[in-house]
Scaffold this active site. Sequence first.
Site, PDB file in Angstrom:
ATOM      1  N   CYS A  69       0.858  -1.187   0.000  1.00 30.10           N
ATOM      2  CA  CYS A  69       0.000   0.000   0.000  1.00 30.10           C
ATOM      3  C   CYS A  69       0.891   1.232   0.000  1.00 30.10           C
ATOM      4  CB  CYS A  69      -0.904  -0.006   1.220  1.00 30.10           C
ATOM      5  SG  CYS A  69      -1.882   1.499   1.355  1.00 30.10           S
TER       6      CYS A  69
ATOM      7  N   CYS B  45      -3.477   7.433  -2.095  1.00 30.32           N
ATOM      8  CA  CYS B  45      -4.729   7.595  -2.840  1.00 30.32           C
ATOM      9  C   CYS B  45      -5.804   8.297  -2.036  1.00 30.32           C
ATOM     10  CB  CYS B  45      -5.289   6.230  -3.249  1.00 30.32           C
ATOM     11  SG  CYS B  45      -4.068   5.114  -3.918  1.00 30.32           S
TER      12      CYS B  45
ATOM     13  N   GLU C  23      -0.315   1.851   9.257  1.00 27.32           N
ATOM     14  CA  GLU C  23      -1.674   2.092   9.749  1.00 27.32           C
ATOM     15  C   GLU C  23      -1.582   2.798  11.096  1.00 27.32           C
ATOM     16  OE1 GLU C  23      -4.271   1.454   7.970  1.00 27.32           O
ATOM     17  OE2 GLU C  23      -3.366   0.196   6.416  1.00 27.32           O
TER      18      GLU C  23
ATOM     19  N   HIS D  51     -12.729   5.778  -3.668  1.00 29.41           N
ATOM     20  CA  HIS D  51     -11.726   4.923  -3.044  1.00 29.41           C
ATOM     21  C   HIS D  51     -11.927   3.459  -3.454  1.00 29.41           C
ATOM     22  CE1 HIS D  51      -8.267   4.862  -0.606  1.00 29.41           C
ATOM     23  NE2 HIS D  51      -8.769   4.139   0.372  1.00 29.41           N
TER      24      HIS D  51
ATOM     25  N   CYS E  44      -4.674  -0.244  -7.359  1.00 28.63           N
ATOM     26  CA  CYS E  44      -3.531  -0.521  -6.478  1.00 28.63           C
ATOM     27  C   CYS E  44      -3.405  -2.004  -6.157  1.00 28.63           C
ATOM     28  CB  CYS E  44      -3.624   0.330  -5.211  1.00 28.63           C
ATOM     29  SG  CYS E  44      -5.016  -0.064  -4.143  1.00 28.63           S
TER      30      CYS E  44
ATOM     31  N   GLU F 230      -6.937  -5.269   4.262  1.00 25.14           N
ATOM     32  CA  GLU F 230      -7.377  -3.989   3.707  1.00 25.14           C
ATOM     33  C   GLU F 230      -8.270  -4.204   2.480  1.00 25.14           C
ATOM     34  OE1 GLU F 230      -4.276  -0.834   3.466  1.00 25.14           O
ATOM     35  OE2 GLU F 230      -5.052  -0.565   1.442  1.00 25.14           O
TER      36      GLU F 230
END
Lengths: 482, 482, 482, 482
Positions: free
Chosen positions: B100, B104, B257, B292, B299, B447
């Site tokens: 990740c 974004c 995170e 999103h 991604c 995720e």
Amino acid sequence: MAVKKGDEYIASLKDLHLEANIMGEKVKDLPEHPLVAPSVRAVAATFDCAHDPEGRKLLRTQSSLSGEEINRFTHLHQSTEDLINKVLMQRYCGNATACCFQRCVGMDAANAVFSVTYECDQEHGTDYHQRFREYWTRVQSEDLVVDGAMTDPKGDRGKRPAELKDPDLYLRVVERRKDGVVVRGAKLHQTGMLNSHELIVMPTMAMRKGEEDWAICFALPTNTKGISYIYGRQSADTRKMEDPQFDVGNLRFGGQEVMTVFEDVFVPNERIFLDGEVDQSGKLVERFAAYHRQSYGGCKVGVGDVLIGATALIARMNGVENATHVRDKLVEMIHLNETLFSAGIACSALGHETPAGNWEIDMLLANVCKLNVTRFPYEIARLATDIAGGLLGTMPSAKELDDPVTGAHIRKYLAAAEGYDVVDRMRVLRFIENIVVGAGAVAYLIESVHGAGPPAAQRIMIGRQGDIEGKVKLAKRLIGIA
Amino acid sequence: MAVKKGDEYIASLKDLHLEANIMGEKVKDLPEHPLVAPSVRAVAATFDCAHDPEGRKLLRTQSSLSGEEINRFTHLHQSTEDLINKVLMQRYCGNATACCFQRCVGMDAANAVFSVTYECDQEHGTDYHQRFREYWTRVQSEDLVVDGAMTDPKGDRGKRPAELKDPDLYLRVVERRKDGVVVRGAKLHQTGMLNSHELIVMPTMAMRKGEEDWAICFALPTNTKGISYIYGRQSADTRKMEDPQFDVGNLRFGGQEVMTVFEDVFVPNERIFLDGEVDQSGKLVERFAAYHRQSYGGCKVGVGDVLIGATALIARMNGVENATHVRDKLVEMIHLNETLFSAGIACSALGHETPAGNWEIDMLLANVCKLNVTRFPYEIARLATDIAGGLLGTMPSAKELDDPVTGAHIRKYLAAAEGYDVVDRMRVLRFIENIVVGAGAVAYLIESVHGAGPPAAQRIMIGRQGDIEGKVKLAKRLIGIA
Amino acid sequence: MAVKKGDEYIASLKDLHLEANIMGEKVKDLPEHPLVAPSVRAVAATFDCAHDPEGRKLLRTQSSLSGEEINRFTHLHQSTEDLINKVLMQRYCGNATACCFQRCVGMDAANAVFSVTYECDQEHGTDYHQRFREYWTRVQSEDLVVDGAMTDPKGDRGKRPAELKDPDLYLRVVERRKDGVVVRGAKLHQTGMLNSHELIVMPTMAMRKGEEDWAICFALPTNTKGISYIYGRQSADTRKMEDPQFDVGNLRFGGQEVMTVFEDVFVPNERIFLDGEVDQSGKLVERFAAYHRQSYGGCKVGVGDVLIGATALIARMNGVENATHVRDKLVEMIHLNETLFSAGIACSALGHETPAGNWEIDMLLANVCKLNVTRFPYEIARLATDIAGGLLGTMPSAKELDDPVTGAHIRKYLAAAEGYDVVDRMRVLRFIENIVVGAGAVAYLIESVHGAGPPAAQRIMIGRQGDIEGKVKLAKRLIGIA
Amino acid sequence: MAVKKGDEYIASLKDLHLEANIMGEKVKDLPEHPLVAPSVRAVAATFDCAHDPEGRKLLRTQSSLSGEEINRFTHLHQSTEDLINKVLMQRYCGNATACCFQRCVGMDAANAVFSVTYECDQEHGTDYHQRFREYWTRVQSEDLVVDGAMTDPKGDRGKRPAELKDPDLYLRVVERRKDGVVVRGAKLHQTGMLNSHELIVMPTMAMRKGEEDWAICFALPTNTKGISYIYGRQSADTRKMEDPQFDVGNLRFGGQEVMTVFEDVFVPNERIFLDGEVDQSGKLVERFAAYHRQSYGGCKVGVGDVLIGATALIARMNGVENATHVRDKLVEMIHLNETLFSAGIACSALGHETPAGNWEIDMLLANVCKLNVTRFPYEIARLATDIAGGLLGTMPSAKELDDPVTGAHIRKYLAAAEGYDVVDRMRVLRFIENIVVGAGAVAYLIESVHGAGPPAAQRIMIGRQGDIEGKVKLAKRLIGIA
């Protein structure tokens, strides 16, 4: 002295003085090492299960060799009821540990070796079966943990053993003496090896004429000179070494994977159960694999039960227990888990007696069982992740709880639904994390795919055992063609 | 100064002097901390991508606000081509980092806030849109990283904010001043927050009359007084802290995170983009979520590409590249990955202009995109695990390679197929492990389920957007009933 | 006269002189009607199976009521072995007919009524159980076919029976007399009703206080005055009426679905097994459903076997038998089919004795069995379609074969691989078509979804039987929370 | 005379005086035959769509050849927008007919032949492209229906054409004359052939050196001497011949499959577009297939929409519309249907220009599109069956409604939820039956598997187009190995 307790087992294990390399360092007091201790406790739990009120009904039975009461993990199955009870016992132990408790593989190896040695003796005039009976009688009476060692490193899988540059990539006999043989090679993925008193080595596949040196089956004590061990890593394994807080997820139990190397190890004749009879090797692989594929219909289901329970619990703690979609996902998890179990039970219920007198599962359904195990745990893990929520991947360390500032923030903002404690909620999340992406995922996901052979191996067996020819005949009869 | 390079970004990040608690300890030099550095490098990579020959075509575009050349991660989309290029850019960055890359969420927040503020102004006579244009113009010109903060802790999900014992479980306005508001609460799962210059806070769901205090949207610098951060753990995260060897799997990159706490933080008026207009809050949530959800079609596909590549590579190293079932599984992985991508592209290609003038994806297909993302990565991970083999769960530590004895054993017995190096093979296995059960699995699996909202949220939107009534009419017409 | 042959059965059926409406016309000589005859032959086959060398081992057993040898289709199960043999028998009959052979439902009803009447008598002081024993002793000795009738029309499913405008939409008692009751209503989806000597009516769901009139269970001869029948259509049903060529696919056998209407029909007391004891009704539904869900783990698997066989055969005829992907799809079909079977066997192997003395399957696993049946046949049908090829949807009629021009064209251009006859190939394709989209699909697909209750019903039962609370306890123990 | 209306089309079709054998009989007035008429109406609907207010926006465009307004079904795509509009048009027509409307295949063939002839001319100095431009200009101006004919019978698929006993099993040139060639062979699965004015024959696979006679592409009027037709059967096809009641399900529309035989048919030079250039044949197959695989992302989605609508409608009529599981299943159906659509759109949006100047879809994504189509319709059909209920397989004939007794029974006992008519409910059930197991299932299920090539063909293309090598490089870069 049959039917040991957990602490007796641990004492006997320590007496072996096994050594291994762990993360680059030689370790001597293995059972005390934080990466090893959880796996020792998991094996010990299988001994203690034989002493708790419910477990003793499943875990104790009468030896067919000695007539004595023994732990079922050393049993040679005598009926379909025994085969079913084996699966129930494994589910029970999975319930108790939520991890791989490591003790099935020796039981599965023993039942395969028992019948194959019998048939080998009939066909080749050897005396392996009697040797094995004597060997196994001692295992039963001393309630030993035995590891079964099958998987060779192989190197380039496109080549036969003798074609490889390094013929040791399949474990083999390098010297034959009057009183025994000398072997060299390695066995990979040895679950619980360092928690075992004994090991049984088997060939990794059906050998052919000319490959006699690789068609070797024998047993040795794990502390035999020349055998060395290297500890395998698991995802998030070092959480077991952290200050004793709950980020490890599964507080007491865990698995163990070991690479085992044989550097010119001597095996005395009385411990050899196959040596060069290549026509028996494939049968041995298939039978061991099938027993072990049955096993997965018990042990993984047992872990699945606990994962489902933890997921239902976190749903309550999140205050979403009554959401229809949550309920529906729990039902789906149960459905999938019980489907795994069903094939474990079915291959047992339709088992049959071998010429040697022990009982074997239905080979087709045992493979069907395992093939489902290579799939459904991923779906169950996905559903658990869905219900548990994103904290599974973002939750701060338990160490923060001791910090006056961040500890307070966490207690305030990770608050559970009324009636539930915030730290309990965090514990449940770590427990689920352990199984779906942590150290427990090695057993629940990776081992579910590869243990007892990968999916492709099961598919080959299903193709062979599925009686396509018989089905073609049924169709022809109904269609009215010759 | 638009279109920064990676090292410029890192320098600017260090200038913020952000602090956070990591595993119970206060950390000041965050970008240097071994748990943080990989995530900083991943964000920096998105800056460098804008400077490499291929990436610059995707990552640079012209600002609709200033006319200047900007990094697309700060762009307000002006066409379906822009929407498609966004997805292509995300796949490209996923290819470059296999994790990740965190950038974004601010882009998605900005595009949602841009159109909602416009409509809010039209309906309520507010001046949020102009405020936001000014704010975002600066973001573009300085090429800032902005985090979008949406998810409130919620506590008991069965209750509305005001019904909770602790109303702070949804971030809220606790004081209104002439020059701004004071907010209290927390935002969970803040991906890349500590690698961001700015944050945009949005409400977590559609608020209702009486819930005005929770209908708040604003932006602040991340180093604003009163905001504190607690670092989230990931499976196997501490491998990043081990002696620099390859057991970490992804050598350079990783995710981040963060739990973010707002303790009575002041927000000046010019940074407020919604305050009490409850009728706009649901729209804001839906639009941000939809942008999103589109992102995941880029991604995660980019990470999937690398996982597929690593899997093809390990198949070669294992000597099984040409086995039909291996080939077939690689095809299936590609098929699933491209199906994810397809919905990302489709929701872009069928996008439309908003009244504010930026472009929005097709809402139905964006939700379809994400719902597939909650499923297929698990299947892709399962197939990768299948092909990679059991070593994924049992391989010894790279530290053993330095040991003269075990190092030699490993080099001998983990030998790859001819032409491949044994240590390279181990590296590939660790890389795959990272994504399927290691630290990378947090982004690739957890995720994928929960980011941009869990599956249930997508299902609700699909139900709403799927025009069931229109479909009923089509059926009635053909069936000939009124 | 126990253990009839097929032709004896047909003779006894004709003696009933049943009448029904078929496609708008009153039909008197039902067993001769081309839409009915295949279904009569399918039931007759179950009688003949009890006389063939292999089948007699499965289909004959000793009555627990009379001690006489009986057909297992009338048996009250006395052990887990009996439960397993039931499933094996059903697979065997599915193999013999490749369609729904219709005789399971009465067996399943009898086993449920047997135990529920016993418990009802214990709790309510009624004498239903003795009545039923006498009734069923005659069924066994005369080897009768009995249909079980459960599904009420219901109308608006959101309403209870008494809330409906038309209370007859649930079959009910409309008059109580000294010597019996008068009932009115209808039962839908009555498989094989017109091939049955007797019918047993059961309530369709758990009734509540105030719904006593709908809590009625009784048996009647099918030719009782006041009962009328309307024949159900199946896809492609009229191919059974075409000139006797092979386009019908399954040349000899087929299913039968009937709507059954009760217009104020008198039921004498000795035929009543429940009347108003609402607390027993839910139990009766659950038990019947569970026995019937077990059944699907045999009969559909039997059809699946033949479909797999036909698919393997067409692969040979197409010259693609050795293509890896074809082989792999056949393996997948077998795997899915055996997974269905596994749950059928598992719920049998883990069965238990009821207070009344007959044996009941494991309720959880029986529901798991059926839930898989609602899914996998679609996947099996898809794979069969894949291998069979597009001709499944485009092949000209067999009637063309008699045309000198088109017949020659077909023989030339639909040529099979060497060694196979072109017309045989066409026959195999028609046979597969029958099961995947033709008349046989009613049993193999639609009935697999809805027979013994739709998926939602199984999910409710799995939720109830899955012991979520026990699983939560397992998790709590391991996590260390109260 | 471009952009015909439906009735003009039908008139022009009748003018062709085509003949065919249907179920063993020669039929002359084909468009009136009850098995044919629904398929003619379906094609006619595509003409009428170009005249309705909404459809004309999608179905009309400007010819790149003549500049005139034409029906998009004859268009050579000029942009990604055109490619997207093609998919939208197909969904629109699927919405209008709920069956295969048969007109895509000629459009897909034309776009493939257009670019391949261009490249062939460049490489071989032939003049096929100009021939084709002239030919297709007429097709556009007369708004003709053109069938594309690709699939050869093949016989034993393990053999190359020249190895077969009967070389005609692949259509081939049997004679070469100065003014043209003579061909012999057959094409199977010709959808809508008898509703077409013209046909374009293409090779069925990549031919090799020595197979020049089989590398032939040409166009002919369908009523050319020497071409004969045999009508294919569909499940439940004869319901179209029954007294005009609604048991047929889809009242007005249906599909058509034809076996087409070429008995030494002369093809003049100006109609030949490839003759012996074996290196072009594979490309032609791949391109046509890819265009046609894109098509399925539109047409099947259109049918899916109507099926979803009918399912939502029957849920209302059954009174279960608000049950959570019903709602959830409808959402799943929409999700799957839109996933199919997404790949149709994505392969269009990422299309590119060919050297010849028309636009081609992304080859990888077009194959991904079709591979999903081979799967999801089965799942959608299963869910529709689940919600619709068991009546789908057991409902009496509509003919009963005219019977005073059984008609009354049906009206009473099949009553729908309040506000809905019982006969309407029956109509909806028949409509769903049509698609899931009836005549419509040929298009929705069987054709979804096999049309435009079976799953294995898509998998081969995905393997080729998936750039595995590029993905390996991405992985190597990140892992840090050469």
